[in-house]
Write an enzyme that holds these catalytic residues in place. Structure first.
Site, short mmCIF file in Angstrom:
data_model
loop_
_atom_site.label_atom_id
_atom_site.label_comp_id
_atom_site.label_asym_id
_atom_site.label_seq_id
_atom_site.Cartn_x
_atom_site.Cartn_y
_atom_site.Cartn_z
N HIS A 229 -14.34 0.65 73.05
CA HIS A 229 -14.54 0.04 74.34
C HIS A 229 -13.27 0.14 75.34
CE1 HIS A 229 -13.02 -3.40 72.44
NE2 HIS A 229 -12.66 -3.83 73.68
N ASP A 231 -11.68 -2.34 78.23
CA ASP A 231 -11.89 -3.85 78.73
C ASP A 231 -12.10 -3.66 80.11
OD1 ASP A 231 -11.42 -4.56 76.21
OD2 ASP A 231 -9.17 -5.21 76.76
N HIS A 286 -9.96 1.39 73.00
CA HIS A 286 -9.61 1.02 71.79
C HIS A 286 -10.84 0.38 71.01
CE1 HIS A 286 -9.63 -2.21 75.05
NE2 HIS A 286 -9.85 -3.21 73.84
N ARG A 296 -8.27 -10.77 59.57
CA ARG A 296 -7.66 -10.48 60.71
C ARG A 296 -8.13 -11.55 61.69
NH1 ARG A 296 -7.87 -6.81 64.96
NH2 ARG A 296 -5.81 -6.60 65.94
C1 LIG Z 1 -14.94 -10.64 80.95
C2 LIG Z 1 -15.47 -10.30 79.77
C3 LIG Z 1 -14.72 -9.15 79.25
C4 LIG Z 1 -15.90 -8.79 78.12
C5 LIG Z 1 -16.98 -9.14 78.89
C6 LIG Z 1 -16.76 -10.31 79.68
C7 LIG Z 1 -16.92 -11.59 78.22
C8 LIG Z 1 -16.41 -11.05 77.18
C9 LIG Z 1 -15.57 -9.81 77.07
C10 LIG Z 1 -15.74 -9.08 75.72
C11 LIG Z 1 -15.00 -9.87 74.76
C12 LIG Z 1 -14.91 -8.64 73.34
C13 LIG Z 1 -14.97 -7.30 73.72
C14 LIG Z 1 -15.66 -7.07 74.93
C15 LIG Z 1 -15.85 -5.32 75.31
C16 LIG Z 1 -17.15 -7.53 74.74
O1 LIG Z 1 -17.92 -7.20 74.07
O2 LIG Z 1 -17.09 -8.89 75.23
C17 LIG Z 1 -15.37 -7.74 75.80
C18 LIG Z 1 -15.97 -7.52 77.34
C19 LIG Z 1 -15.25 -6.58 78.40
O3 LIG Z 1 -14.04 -6.27 78.60
O4 LIG Z 1 -16.24 -5.87 78.92
O1 LIG Z 2 -9.18 -7.53 67.84
C1 LIG Z 2 -8.36 -6.61 68.49
O2 LIG Z 2 -7.33 -6.19 68.26
C2 LIG Z 2 -9.12 -6.01 69.63
C3 LIG Z 2 -9.79 -7.04 70.36
C4 LIG Z 2 -10.63 -6.54 71.72
O3 LIG Z 2 -10.27 -5.43 71.98
C5 LIG Z 2 -11.11 -7.40 72.83
O4 LIG Z 2 -11.48 -8.57 72.32
O5 LIG Z 2 -11.53 -6.80 73.78
FE LIG Z 3 -10.74 -4.95 74.27
#
Ligand SMILES: C=C1C[C@]23C[C@H]1CC[C@H]2[C@@]12CCC[C@@](C)(C(=O)O1)[C@H]2[C@@H]3C(=O)O
Ligand SMILES: O=C(O)CCC(=O)C(=O)O
Ligand SMILES: [Fe+2]
Length: 354
Positions: A229, A231, A286, A296
């Site tokens: 994904h 961010d 990533h 981890r």
């Molecule tokens: C502000 C954010 C950023 C979110 C959505 C929302 C709340 C939680 C974040 C995450 C956290 C885990 C990876 C991710 C890919 C996910 O699934 O939830 C992130 C996502 C994003 O970066 O889109």
């Molecule tokens: O655990 C990691 O190294 C990546 C976490 C991550 O990509 C995320 O929380 O958006």
């Molecule tokens: Fe991420």
């Protein structure tokens, strides 16, 4: 209500896609978690070890701005050292994160995210886009986690809350410092980016803390910790414990491991930054893999603009050779689109993609 909560309310998630399995009791990788047959199957083939890795930038280096610009152009990611966040606080946040995830599942679900909210315990939000489940669990925090922490530890939540609040304060300072260097590297001035400068009138940047846990896995070659994904933030600053698992994708190279450096942070360009600089810096694709022997954890700090601020490509970066690529969006609008279209969201706001 903040942009992130508002977006979760608009796009609720099914409860089945929030509650993880009880990782500790699973001895064999269940079919629900075996990614072997899917397109996103993790390619575990090791990269040629001589290949260069993600750049490491010492923030005390006078060349930091140039190094950051190169890293953002080439990788959308870099690691930072000499950042000034006390190592004691890093140890404390790692300890509190492990303390939370070590709780029995029946206790962790007391703090489960509701389908319409972003805070609390559960599977990654992007789980809805994949047919297989990920081998990880998370806990999302916005401001003080006291409401959920009280449910987990009725009488022992104070240390957890203090560490989480203190960490967010430190990370806001660091992230804004790094953002300043990134803007400088793009030739942007304070005036150019004042729309989401901290404390611009009543407007404040919004940020979220995500604790991630990747339990030991009986069959890591067929499992996925966190699926590929980018961010949605402007910038994400990540702390990882000393266990390898994070990888970044590079065109024509493949997945490159981002090995932990003690005390360093991983910084990655998010989609909103990609938009702001008109695609000059790409948001880093990533993912995280898991392993058989080591638990981890990682702590991601997602930094975004104040509510209702429209993010659009900086006019200073637009000219005849670099036509404007993206339409203006708020964080909420972007998260809403991402909740539906996932990795197509960025393309969908491009002027030249229909
Ligand atoms: C502000 C954010 C950023 C979110 C959505 C929302 C709340 C939680 C974040 C995450 C956290 C885990 C990876 C991710 C890919 C996910 O699934 O939830 C992130 C996502 C994003 O970066 O889109
Ligand atoms: O655990 C990691 O190294 C990546 C976490 C991550 O990509 C995320 O929380 O958006
Ligand atoms: Fe991420």
């Amino acid at each position: 209500m903040n942009s992130v909560s508002a977006s979760f309310k608009t796009n609720p998630i099914n409860i089945d896609q929030i509650i993880p399995v009880d990782f500790k009791t699973v001895l064999k990788l269940p079919d629900t978690h075996a990614w072997t047959s899917t397109a996103a199957f993790p390619d575990h083939s090791p990269l040629i070890s001589t290949h260069e890795g993600v750049p490491v930038v010492d923030l005390a280096n006078p060349e930091a701005v140039t190094l950051i610009r190169r890293a953002c152009e080439k990788w959308g990611m870099f690691q930072v050292t000499n950042h000034g966040v006390p190592s004691k606080l890093l140890n404390q946040i790692e300890l509190q994160t492990k303390r939370l995830f070590a709780l029995p599942t029946n206790q962790k679900v007391l703090a489960v995210r509701s389908p319409e909210d972003c805070v609390g315990y559960g599977l990654p939000r992007i789980s809805t886009f994949f047919s297989k489940l990920m081998w990880s669990e998370g806990f999302t925090i916005f401001g003080s986690p006291i409401h959920h922490a009280r449910q987990l530890w009725p009488n022992h939540h104070v240390d957890f809350c203090n560490v989480m609040v203190q960490y967010q304060k430190e990370l806001m300072g660091l992230t804004e410092r790094i953002l300043g260097l990134i803007f400088m590297s793009l030739g942007l001035t304070q005036e150019d980016v004042k729309c989401f400068q901290p404390k611009n009138g009543s407007k404040h940047p919004q940020a979220l803390l995500q604790l991630n846990s990747y339990p030991v896995c009986p069959d890591p070659t067929r499992a996925m910790g966190l699926a590929p994904h980018t961010d949605s933030s402007l910038l994400t600053v990540l702390y990882q414990n000393n266990i390898t698992g994070l990888q970044v994708f590079r065109e024509n190279v493949g997945w490159v491991p981002v090995h932990p450096i003690t005390g360093a942070f991983v910084v990655n360009v998010g989609d909103l930054m990609h938009i702001m600089c008109n695609g000059r810096f790409k948001s880093a694709l990533h993912r995280a893999l898991v392993n058989k022997t080591h638990h981890r954890v990682s702590i991601a700090y997602f930094y975004g603009p104040p509510k209702d601020v429209k993010i659009s490509p900086s006019l200073k970066l637009i000219d005849h050779d670099h036509p404007i690529l993206y339409r203006p969006v708020t964080w909420k609008e972007y998260l809403d689109s991402k909740a539906i279209h996932f990795n197509k969201a960025l393309d969908l706001i491009r002027y030249d993609v229909l």
